[in-house]
Design a protein around this motif. Sequence first.
Motif, PDB file in Angstrom:
ATOM      1  N   TYR A 190       0.850  -1.204   0.000  1.00 32.34           N
ATOM      2  CA  TYR A 190       0.000   0.000   0.000  1.00 32.34           C
ATOM      3  C   TYR A 190       0.879   1.245   0.000  1.00 32.34           C
ATOM      4  O   TYR A 190       1.922   1.282   0.658  1.00 32.34           O
ATOM      5  CB  TYR A 190      -0.917   0.017   1.217  1.00 32.34           C
ATOM      6  CG  TYR A 190      -2.181  -0.806   1.066  1.00 32.34           C
ATOM      7  CD1 TYR A 190      -3.436  -0.226   1.197  1.00 32.34           C
ATOM      8  CD2 TYR A 190      -2.117  -2.174   0.788  1.00 32.34           C
ATOM      9  CE1 TYR A 190      -4.602  -0.977   1.059  1.00 32.34           C
ATOM     10  CE2 TYR A 190      -3.269  -2.936   0.662  1.00 32.34           C
ATOM     11  CZ  TYR A 190      -4.506  -2.328   0.800  1.00 32.34           C
ATOM     12  OH  TYR A 190      -5.657  -3.076   0.662  1.00 32.34           O
ATOM     13  N   LYS A 191       0.437   2.271  -0.731  1.00 29.36           N
ATOM     14  CA  LYS A 191       1.186   3.517  -0.845  1.00 29.36           C
ATOM     15  C   LYS A 191       0.338   4.686  -0.370  1.00 29.36           C
ATOM     16  O   LYS A 191      -0.893   4.670  -0.482  1.00 29.36           O
ATOM     17  CB  LYS A 191       1.612   3.762  -2.295  1.00 29.36           C
ATOM     18  CG  LYS A 191       2.516   2.693  -2.899  1.00 29.36           C
ATOM     19  CD  LYS A 191       3.920   2.761  -2.333  1.00 29.36           C
ATOM     20  CE  LYS A 191       4.856   1.804  -3.070  1.00 29.36           C
ATOM     21  NZ  LYS A 191       6.220   1.849  -2.493  1.00 29.36           N
ATOM     22  N   VAL A 192       1.015   5.726   0.123  1.00 26.30           N
ATOM     23  CA  VAL A 192       0.348   6.906   0.667  1.00 26.30           C
ATOM     24  C   VAL A 192       0.817   8.142  -0.093  1.00 26.30           C
ATOM     25  O   VAL A 192       2.010   8.303  -0.355  1.00 26.30           O
ATOM     26  CB  VAL A 192       0.674   7.080   2.167  1.00 26.30           C
ATOM     27  CG1 VAL A 192      -0.034   8.310   2.729  1.00 26.30           C
ATOM     28  CG2 VAL A 192       0.303   5.833   2.956  1.00 26.30           C
ATOM     29  N   ALA A 193      -0.141   9.021  -0.427  1.00 26.47           N
ATOM     30  CA  ALA A 193       0.187  10.288  -1.087  1.00 26.47           C
ATOM     31  C   ALA A 193      -0.513  11.434  -0.379  1.00 26.47           C
ATOM     32  O   ALA A 193      -1.637  11.283   0.122  1.00 26.47           O
ATOM     33  CB  ALA A 193      -0.222  10.255  -2.554  1.00 26.47           C
ATOM     34  N   ILE A 194       0.151  12.584  -0.341  1.00 33.14           N
ATOM     35  CA  ILE A 194      -0.439  13.824   0.157  1.00 33.14           C
ATOM     36  C   ILE A 194      -0.891  14.624  -1.058  1.00 33.14           C
ATOM     37  O   ILE A 194      -0.101  14.867  -1.978  1.00 33.14           O
ATOM     38  CB  ILE A 194       0.588  14.635   0.971  1.00 33.14           C
ATOM     39  CG1 ILE A 194       1.069  13.831   2.185  1.00 33.14           C
ATOM     40  CG2 ILE A 194      -0.010  15.976   1.407  1.00 33.14           C
ATOM     41  CD1 ILE A 194       2.249  14.459   2.907  1.00 33.14           C
ATOM     42  N   VAL A 195      -2.163  15.021  -1.066  1.00 35.67           N
ATOM     43  CA  VAL A 195      -2.717  15.701  -2.242  1.00 35.67           C
ATOM     44  C   VAL A 195      -3.436  16.980  -1.820  1.00 35.67           C
ATOM     45  O   VAL A 195      -3.627  17.247  -0.635  1.00 35.67           O
ATOM     46  CB  VAL A 195      -3.686  14.771  -3.012  1.00 35.67           C
ATOM     47  CG1 VAL A 195      -2.965  13.514  -3.466  1.00 35.67           C
ATOM     48  CG2 VAL A 195      -4.905  14.410  -2.171  1.00 35.67           C
ATOM     49  N   ALA A 196      -3.845  17.744  -2.805  1.00 33.55           N
ATOM     50  CA  ALA A 196      -4.516  19.019  -2.549  1.00 33.55           C
ATOM     51  C   ALA A 196      -6.010  18.832  -2.343  1.00 33.55           C
ATOM     52  O   ALA A 196      -6.597  17.839  -2.750  1.00 33.55           O
ATOM     53  CB  ALA A 196      -4.272  19.958  -3.729  1.00 33.55           C
ATOM     54  N   GLY A 197      -6.631  19.827  -1.707  1.00 31.38           N
ATOM     55  CA  GLY A 197      -8.079  19.890  -1.671  1.00 31.38           C
ATOM     56  C   GLY A 197      -8.740  19.062  -0.593  1.00 31.38           C
ATOM     57  O   GLY A 197      -9.922  18.704  -0.716  1.00 31.38           O
ATOM     58  N   SER A 198      -8.002  18.717   0.460  1.00 30.80           N
ATOM     59  CA  SER A 198      -8.569  17.967   1.575  1.00 30.80           C
ATOM     60  C   SER A 198      -9.096  16.611   1.101  1.00 30.80           C
ATOM     61  O   SER A 198      -8.652  16.082   0.085  1.00 30.80           O
ATOM     62  CB  SER A 198      -9.666  18.809   2.250  1.00 30.80           C
ATOM     63  OG  SER A 198     -10.014  18.304   3.510  1.00 30.80           O
ATOM     64  N   ASP A 199     -10.016  16.032   1.845  1.00 29.36           N
ATOM     65  CA  ASP A 199     -10.567  14.725   1.467  1.00 29.36           C
ATOM     66  C   ASP A 199     -11.281  14.802   0.118  1.00 29.36           C
ATOM     67  O   ASP A 199     -11.218  13.870  -0.678  1.00 29.36           O
ATOM     68  CB  ASP A 199     -11.530  14.241   2.547  1.00 29.36           C
ATOM     69  CG  ASP A 199     -12.230  12.960   2.168  1.00 29.36           C
ATOM     70  OD1 ASP A 199     -11.560  11.923   2.046  1.00 29.36           O
ATOM     71  OD2 ASP A 199     -13.466  12.993   1.982  1.00 29.36           O
ATOM     72  N   THR A 200     -11.953  15.907  -0.139  1.00 32.32           N
ATOM     73  CA  THR A 200     -12.658  16.074  -1.413  1.00 32.32           C
ATOM     74  C   THR A 200     -11.682  15.975  -2.576  1.00 32.32           C
ATOM     75  O   THR A 200     -11.940  15.280  -3.564  1.00 32.32           O
ATOM     76  CB  THR A 200     -13.391  17.429  -1.448  1.00 32.32           C
ATOM     77  OG1 THR A 200     -14.308  17.497  -0.355  1.00 32.32           O
ATOM     78  CG2 THR A 200     -14.148  17.597  -2.752  1.00 32.32           C
ATOM     79  N   GLY A 201     -10.551  16.648  -2.470  1.00 31.62           N
ATOM     80  CA  GLY A 201      -9.548  16.580  -3.531  1.00 31.62           C
ATOM     81  C   GLY A 201      -9.022  15.174  -3.728  1.00 31.62           C
ATOM     82  O   GLY A 201      -8.809  14.719  -4.857  1.00 31.62           O
ATOM     83  N   ALA A 202      -8.808  14.455  -2.614  1.00 31.98           N
ATOM     84  CA  ALA A 202      -8.300  13.089  -2.709  1.00 31.98           C
ATOM     85  C   ALA A 202      -9.315  12.172  -3.385  1.00 31.98           C
ATOM     86  O   ALA A 202      -8.947  11.336  -4.228  1.00 31.98           O
ATOM     87  CB  ALA A 202      -7.960  12.576  -1.314  1.00 31.98           C
ATOM     88  N   MET A 203     -10.590  12.315  -3.041  1.00 31.67           N
ATOM     89  CA  MET A 203     -11.626  11.493  -3.677  1.00 31.67           C
ATOM     90  C   MET A 203     -11.746  11.813  -5.160  1.00 31.67           C
ATOM     91  O   MET A 203     -11.864  10.916  -6.006  1.00 31.67           O
ATOM     92  CB  MET A 203     -12.966  11.701  -2.979  1.00 31.67           C
ATOM     93  CG  MET A 203     -13.163  10.849  -1.747  1.00 31.67           C
ATOM     94  SD  MET A 203     -13.217   9.064  -2.072  1.00 31.67           S
ATOM     95  CE  MET A 203     -14.805   8.910  -2.904  1.00 31.67           C
TER      96      MET A 203
END
Length: 389
Positions: A67-80
């Motif tokens: 499993y891999k983890v990424a930090i993305v923009a836009g909070s949970d909404t951005g990740a979804m």
Amino acid sequence: MSNLEKPKNKPARPYFSCGPCVKRPGWTTDVFKTALAGRSHRSIEGRERLKRAITETHDILNLPEGYKVAIVAGSDTGAMELAMWNLLGGRGVDVLAWDVFGRIWIRDVIEELKLPDVRMMDAEPGYLPDLGKIDFARDVVFTWNGTTTGVRVPNNDWIPDDRQGLTICDATSALFAEDIDLSKIDVLTYSWQKALGGEAGHGMMIMSPRALERLATYQPPWPMPKLFRMKNNGAVIMDVFEGVTINTVSMLCVEDYLDALNWVREIGGVAGTIARSDASSRALYDWIAATPWVEPLAVEPATRTHTSIALRFVEPAVLALGPEKSDAMVRSMVRILAEEGAGFDLAAYRGMPLGLRIWCGPTVETEDIVRLTPWLEWSYAKARKEAGL
């Protein structure tokens, strides 16, 4: 009821918003003293902090191998959004909804991505759809916990190990508070601002080997915004799983997240955070059970959340006031609590049945929930009297 005595003891931290949520106990701005303020997130030190955030997330959650983890923009909404735009479209999809955000994912899949083979499984507030009707040969999109309704899936048992499609789960108000078997989830998203009480703006996306394979082998037919772009010339940009973020992140927020993860370790890891949510929610549900004018919005006990508890008013006299007057009564109750400094941000989410919504996540102290309940009684009686009852 109108003669209730005003309570004397207030919650020490009267912050019950369902997002952003109350900070961890003992939090101060001293957390930011070690932050890389004014430094580039691309610097050696900046990348080290981001990599540490990813590594510690992986360790604390005890993620399955690969499993891999990424930090993305836009909070949970951005990740979804990033997950759906990159992964959906190769096969049919079942989209489940039992709250506002689940319906946002339905809208995205149907109206924005315009996928041709979509099945919607929508339920009224307070209920889950029939999980037995899901076809796991298809991709499945769902929220673990409906933040706006307080309805959660009770467990992972309904997800088979031999599924063909991907399971894509919005777990932002569940992770660190509910027991989630992550091996059953192919993409899990959350934000720092929920169960950990972190700062808003950044999202986390956890991907299984099956999801990573889909990412590598599938090319969506639509143009991909730069903010969602996880491939370059057809190849997955693996650096995003090493702390090289797609866009600029706040190093203040990163430092705050690292502090929250350290607190999780100090209280016994995820088992500790789940235990705290269990205790706070139990205190609130016990009060609800003893209070005749309110009920949990979630109908079935097994589907009742441990975090964003939605309360539905049920007193016939209040309901008989009609929508306008009963809504005004709720607003009055929320105002009274805020003016007294006894509880902030307790209004139900817009469009939900008449009532309140109270956060009981890991950063909430059980004693503050216990102290809040007499104030709920008192403010309800006061608002009821103002409404002429």
